[in-house]
Design an enzyme around this catalytic site. Structure first.
Site, mmCIF file in Angstrom:
data_model
loop_
_atom_site.group_PDB
_atom_site.id
_atom_site.type_symbol
_atom_site.label_atom_id
_atom_site.label_comp_id
_atom_site.label_asym_id
_atom_site.label_seq_id
_atom_site.Cartn_x
_atom_site.Cartn_y
_atom_site.Cartn_z
ATOM 1 N N ASN A 1 -0.541 -9.277 5.119
ATOM 2 C CA ASN A 1 -0.472 -7.833 5.273
ATOM 3 C C ASN A 1 -0.323 -7.168 3.904
ATOM 4 O O ASN A 1 -0.205 -7.850 2.884
ATOM 5 C CB ASN A 1 0.706 -7.469 6.194
ATOM 6 N N GLN B 1 0.815 -1.214 0.000
ATOM 7 C CA GLN B 1 0.000 0.000 0.000
ATOM 8 C C GLN B 1 0.847 1.261 0.000
ATOM 9 O O GLN B 1 0.356 2.355 -0.272
ATOM 10 C CB GLN B 1 -0.921 0.018 1.213
ATOM 11 N N HIS C 1 -5.917 -1.099 11.637
ATOM 12 C CA HIS C 1 -5.302 -1.675 10.433
ATOM 13 C C HIS C 1 -6.149 -2.830 9.906
ATOM 14 O O HIS C 1 -6.555 -3.715 10.667
ATOM 15 C CB HIS C 1 -3.899 -2.162 10.782
ATOM 16 N N CYS D 1 -5.082 0.324 3.741
ATOM 17 C CA CYS D 1 -5.087 -1.082 4.158
ATOM 18 C C CYS D 1 -6.457 -1.710 4.025
ATOM 19 O O CYS D 1 -6.605 -2.884 3.677
ATOM 20 C CB CYS D 1 -4.591 -1.198 5.596
#
Length: 327
Positions: free
Chosen positions: A294, A127, A274, A133
Site C-alpha cells: 500500500n 501518499q 484504490h 494512489c
C-alpha cells in the site's frame, strides 16, 4: 454544519464513555492531533465509533470468527467517507466485462512468491492527503520491471506523474485521482520519468517540471490482464513481477486493517477506488492470500502491507483491473 447536527449525539456518547478519556488522549498524542473545541467533539465521536468497530471485530478474531485484526491507527478519527475521499484515488474507466472461463494452469507455479526478497520492490511510501494512489501503484510496477531489465532498482517519482500526466487521454487528475494504465501511457509518450530524488513527492498538485536529464525509467507499452481472472493474476505475479492492481478499499475494515488475511465479504468486484501493488502471494494458516503493498506509510497494516484474500471470488476486485508495463 455537520458539527452542529451531531452536537447532541456527541455529548451523549461522551457522557457514557469516561473510561476512554485516557485512551483518546494517548491516541491524540501518538498521532500528533490537535483540534479546535467543536472539531474535538466531532473527532472524539468518530473515534469512539471506530473504537467500537475495532473492539468488536477483534473480539470476533479472538473467537476464531475472522482471519485478521484491526487497530486504532492514525486514520481512526476519520469517517469512512472522509477516509475514502482523502486517501483513495483510483478512477474507473468503465465496468469491465464478465470474464470468460480461465484456462490458466497455475499448478506448476510456486506456492509462494515475494518479490521483496528478490530486490524488485522499493520501500513503503506515503501518499499522505493526496489521492495519488494510482501513481504509487504505477511506479511500483515500473520499478520492478526496470530492475528486471537493468539489475538496478530505481526510486521513481510519483510527483512527476501527479504534476505531468493530467491529460484527458490518460484519465489522470493529480491528487484528484487517476489510473495506472494512464500513468504507463504517459511514461511511454513522455519518453521517461524522473527519479524520486530529482523530483520529490509533495502530496499536492504542482506545475510540471519534468527534466529529461533525470530519467530513470521508461516503458514501451503496458499489458492489461484479463478482467476478474485471479489465475491470470497469479501467473503474472509469479512470472512477471509486481503487478499494479485496483481494489475496493472503501470499508472501515480496510481503513483500520492491522494484520492477518483480509476478508471483507462486502467488497465490490467492480466499484474500485484504490490503486495498490501485488508483490506476491502465499498461504497463512491455510488461507490463500495476495501480498499487497500500500502507499499509506509503514504505520498502516503490516508495516505498509496487507495480505488480501486470494481465490475468494475475486474479493475486493483485485483481479478486475490489473496491469503492468513492458520496458
Amino acid at each position: 454544519m455537520k458539527f452542529l447536527i451531531l452536537a447532541l449525539c456527541v455529548a451523549a456518547a461522551l457522557a457514557t464513555s469516561p473510561d476512554l478519556d485516557q485512551e483518546w488522549q494517548m491516541w491524540k498524542d501518538n498521532n500528533q492531533r490537535k483540534y479546535g473545541a467543536e472539531e474535538e467533539d466531532f473527532r472524539r465521536f468518530v473515534w469512539e465509533y471506530n473504537y467500537k468497530i475495532v473492539t468488536e471485530h477483534n473480539q470476533r478474531y479472538a473467537l476464531g470468527h475472522t482471519t485478521y485484526t484491526m487497530a486504532m491507527n492514525e486514520f481512526a478519527d476519520l469517517t469512512s467517507g472522509e477516509f475514502t475521499k482523502k486517501m483513495n484515488g483510483f478512477v474507473m474507466d468503465k465496468v469491465p466485462p464478465t470474464p470468460a472461463n480461465s484456462f490458466t494452469d497455475v499448478s506448476a507455479l510456486p506456492t509462494m512468491v515475494d518479490w521483496r526478497t528478490k530486490g524488485w520492490v522499493t520501500g513503503v511510501k506515503n501518499q499522505m492527503q493526496c489521492g495519488s494512489c494510482w501513481a504509487f501503484s504505477a511506479t511500483g510496477s515500473l520499478e520492478g520491471q526496470t530492475f528486471n531489465k537493468t539489475g538496478k532498482l530505481p526510486d521513481i517519482s510519483e510527483q512527476n506523474l501527479v504534476d505531468c500526466a493530467m491529460k484527458p487521454s490518460y484519465n489522470c487528475h493529480g491528487c484528484e485521482g487517476g489510473t495506472m494504465n494512464g500513468a504507463f501511457q504517459y511514461v511511454h509518450d513522455n519518453m521517461g520519468i524522473d527519479s524520486e530524488s530529482s523530483y520529490p513527492y509533495q502530496a499536492e498538485d504542482k506545475k510540471c517540471r519534468f527534466n529529461p536529464a533525470n530519467v530513470v525509467a521508461t516503458d514501451k507499452t503496458h499489458t492489461l490482464l484479463p478482467a476478474m481472472d485471479e489465475k491470470a493474476l497469479q501467473m503474472a505475479v509469479a512470472m512477471v513481477g509486481p503487478i499494479s492492481v485496483a481494489i475496493d478499499a472503501s470499508h472501515e475494515s480496510f481503513q483500520m486493517y492491522h494484520k492477518g488475511v483480509y476478508d471483507e465479504p462486502m467488497c465490490s468486484q467492480t466499484l474500485l477506488d484504490h490503486g495498490v501493488l501485488a508483490v506476491g502471494y502465499g498461504m497463512e494458516d491455510d488461507k490463500a492470500y495476495w501480498l499487497v503493498k500500500n502507499s499509506w506509510g509503514k504505520k498502516w497494516g503490516m508495516k505498509g502491507y496487507i495480505m488480501m484474500s486470494r481465490f475468494n471470488n475475486n474479493q475486493c476486485g483485485i483481479a478486475t483491473n490489473a496491469s503492468y508495463p513492458l520496458v
